[in-house]
Design an enzyme around this catalytic site. Structure first.
Site, PDB file in Angstrom:
ATOM      1  N   GLU A 267       7.035  11.787  -4.790  1.00 25.45           N
ATOM      2  CA  GLU A 267       7.167  11.563  -3.799  1.00 25.45           C
ATOM      3  C   GLU A 267       7.666  10.616  -3.499  1.00 25.45           C
ATOM      4  O   GLU A 267       6.922   9.291  -3.390  1.00 25.45           O
ATOM      5  CB  GLU A 267       5.393  12.091  -3.008  1.00 25.45           C
ATOM      6  N   CYS A 304       1.968   8.650   4.210  1.00 24.09           N
ATOM      7  CA  CYS A 304       3.165   9.249   3.764  1.00 24.09           C
ATOM      8  C   CYS A 304       3.273  10.397   4.307  1.00 24.09           C
ATOM      9  O   CYS A 304       4.902  10.623   4.960  1.00 24.09           O
ATOM     10  CB  CYS A 304       2.952   9.367   2.277  1.00 24.09           C
TER      11      CYS A 304
END
Length: 535
Positions: A267, A304
């Site tokens: 990620e 994020c």
């Protein structure tokens, strides 16, 4: 100085503390960069190899443990984490500057996801059983007996994340999913919170010993440049990573250059567009603006899923929306970031936006607050997005967002076509916006792993339905998720057994169905045993 036992600060390899290197790493306070008193030895190449080999040796035993045994192990880790006390939270706060309430909540999430995977194992759906029984009389050729199930992929290298020292680090989602799948792990502790990682690793090892797990089921090494050695080692069969685009790309390249390439589940980067449609803007301009600033400055913008790009449809309420955004950003206090490196990267992002001739800073005080990040809001023309200006596609990790005014639905669609893959896309819409929202929804699904309506993406629920992933560059593999029960599937692979004698079949695919699984048998979902007549 913190008093330490002689073995502390060493690597965790096969249940032992190991340390032969001479490079010392210091644990630092996030707020001022001062040493906490914890010191660690950087792992040598040989120690990284030892950790990988320990995981490989454990795999032969651990991958064959029963789902129930692994479930009890995960629950034991959760119990050990829940028992960590004041000393743990004190050092975690020093290393990250995250407040106690945030750390307590993250600890609960970490133990909660371990328990979730324990439940997944007991539920049995990850076996993925598909059985097509033999058809010996079929013409022109008989069909063999075919039984498919999922098995563990192999030892997994996990890279701890900076912004979630618990939930995405030592015993976080990647580690929990890998252990649930039957894969031993080698964690590369994040250098920003090494003492926090050490406390967590000790908790995992206590659980492993209590549950009689093989010594190499969990390993952890320290270091700033040892990750490449770990990923390149032939014993490692997959990588879990949460971090920067640069770091994720480097690991993926290493993994693909191996004689045996392996999957990297990384990620990496997202700007998480948030779209405000006309009726939502007209009705809720002030509330939306205040809530949005609270979202992108939450935790100093170190999520994020932070909404970093605001696309607002021109119309009634636009001026008020922009004014309240500016007011809220100006009120936002400067915040301590996770470490000096993260703050420096944020400041570089701010400087790059300030230097762009066609991007305007419309909020955010210019004075520097030493050691802290000041929230900023920028405004850019839609034409820059349509021209694929790279600066507007890059994540700036911190309390910052870019506002773009969009003329109409056609321009919004054109912008969405050029935006890269994202973890999230959010839409704010009222009832009168729904026809437009319905037209947008398929495109939004193509761009992101999670599409939200009338909310904010900075909360990620740990549950069966969650997807925390998305097309490149949000992740390296849009087919997976790093949060939720489907995260386990990254570390499993399908195997088909053909005409294997019944006495040798693993429990998941035996005729009697001793695990009481829901299985696809000859095209029908059932929990029933396979009768002799079917064979």
């Amino acid at each position: 100085m913190t008093l330490r036992q002689p073995e502390q600060g060493l690597q965790f390899i096969a249940g032992q503390r190991v340390g032969g290197g001479d490079a010392t790493l210091l644990s630092l306070r996030a707020e001022d960069g001062e040493a906490t008193g914890y010191r660690f030895l950087s792992a040598t190449r040989e120690e990284a190899a030892q950790a990988a080999l320990a995981a490989e040796q454990a795999f032969a035993v651990y991958s064959q443990t029963s789902p129930e045994a692994r479930a009890r192990f995960l629950e034991a880790i959760a119990g050990e984490l829940d028992a960590l006390g004041e000393a743990f939270f004190a050092i975690a706060h020093q290393e990250t500057a995250l407040p106690l309430a945030r750390l307590q909540g993250e600890r609960a999430r970490t133990s909660g996801q371990l328990r979730m995977f324990a439940g997944v194992l007991r539920r049995g759906d990850t076996h993925g059983v598909r059985i097509d029984t033999a058809l010996p009389d079929r013409q022109p050729l008989p069909r063999p007996d075919l039984r498919q199930y999922q098995m563990a992929l192999g030892p997994v290298a996990v890279f701890g994340a900076s912004n979630f020292p618990l939930a995405f680090s030592t015993a976080g989602g990647d580690t929990a999913a890998a252990l649930a799948a039957g894969c031993p792990v080698v964690v590369k502790a994040h250098p920003g919170h090494m003492a926090t990682a050490e406390y967590t690793a000790l908790a995992v090892l206590r659980a492993a010993e209590a549950c009689g797990m093989p010594a190499g089921v969990f390993n952890m090494i320290f270091g700033t440049d040892i990750g490449a050695e770990l990923v390149s080692h032939p014993a490692i069969q997959a990588v879990g990573f949460t971090g920067s685009l640069r770091g994720g790309k480097a690991l993926q390249q290493l993994a693909q250059q191996r004689p045996q390439p392996i999957p990297v589940f990384a990620e990496m980067s997202a700007i998480n567009p948030l779209i405000v449609l006309p009726q939502a803007l007209a009705k809720n301009a002030e509330t939306l603006a205040n809530d949005l600033v609270a979202s992108f400055t939450l935790g100093s913008g170190q999520f994020c899923t932070k909404p970093g790009l605001i696309l607002v449809m021109q119309g009634e309420g636009e001026s008020r929306f922009s004014d309240v955004l500016v007011e809220a950003v100006e009120r936002a206090p400067a915040q301590v970031m996770l470490n000096a490196t993260t703050l420096a990267h944020y400041q570089q992002g701010v400087s790059a936006l300030d230097a762009h001739p066609n991007i305007q800073r419309i909020a955010g005080r210019n004075e520097n607050v030493v050691g802290r990040a000041q929230a900023c809001l920028y405004k850019a023309p839609a034409s820059l997005l349509l021209a694929k200006d790279p600066l507007l596609q890059e994540e700036v990790f911190g309390p910052l967002a870019v506002l773009v005014s969009v003329a109409d639905e056609a321009e919004l669609c054109a912008i969405l076509r050029v935006i890269q893959g994202q973890l999230t896309v959010t839409v704010h819409a009222e009832a009168d916006d729904r026809q437009m929202a319905a037209r947008l929804l398929p495109m939004l699904g193509e761009k992101a792993g999670r599409v939200l309506f009338n909310g904010y993406p900075t909360g990620v629920e740990v549950c069966d339905a969650m997807v925390h992933g998305g097309p490149w560059p949000a992740t390296t593999d849009a087919r997976g998720t790093s949060v939720g029960s489907k995260a386990i599937e990254r570390f499993l692979r399908p195997v088909c057994l053909q005409n294997v004698p019944g006495a040798l079949l693993p429990p998941a695919v035996q005729d009697a169905n001793p695990l009481n699984l829901l299985r696809l048998v000859n095209g029908q979902w059932t929990r029933e045993a396979i009768s002799p007549s079917v064979n």
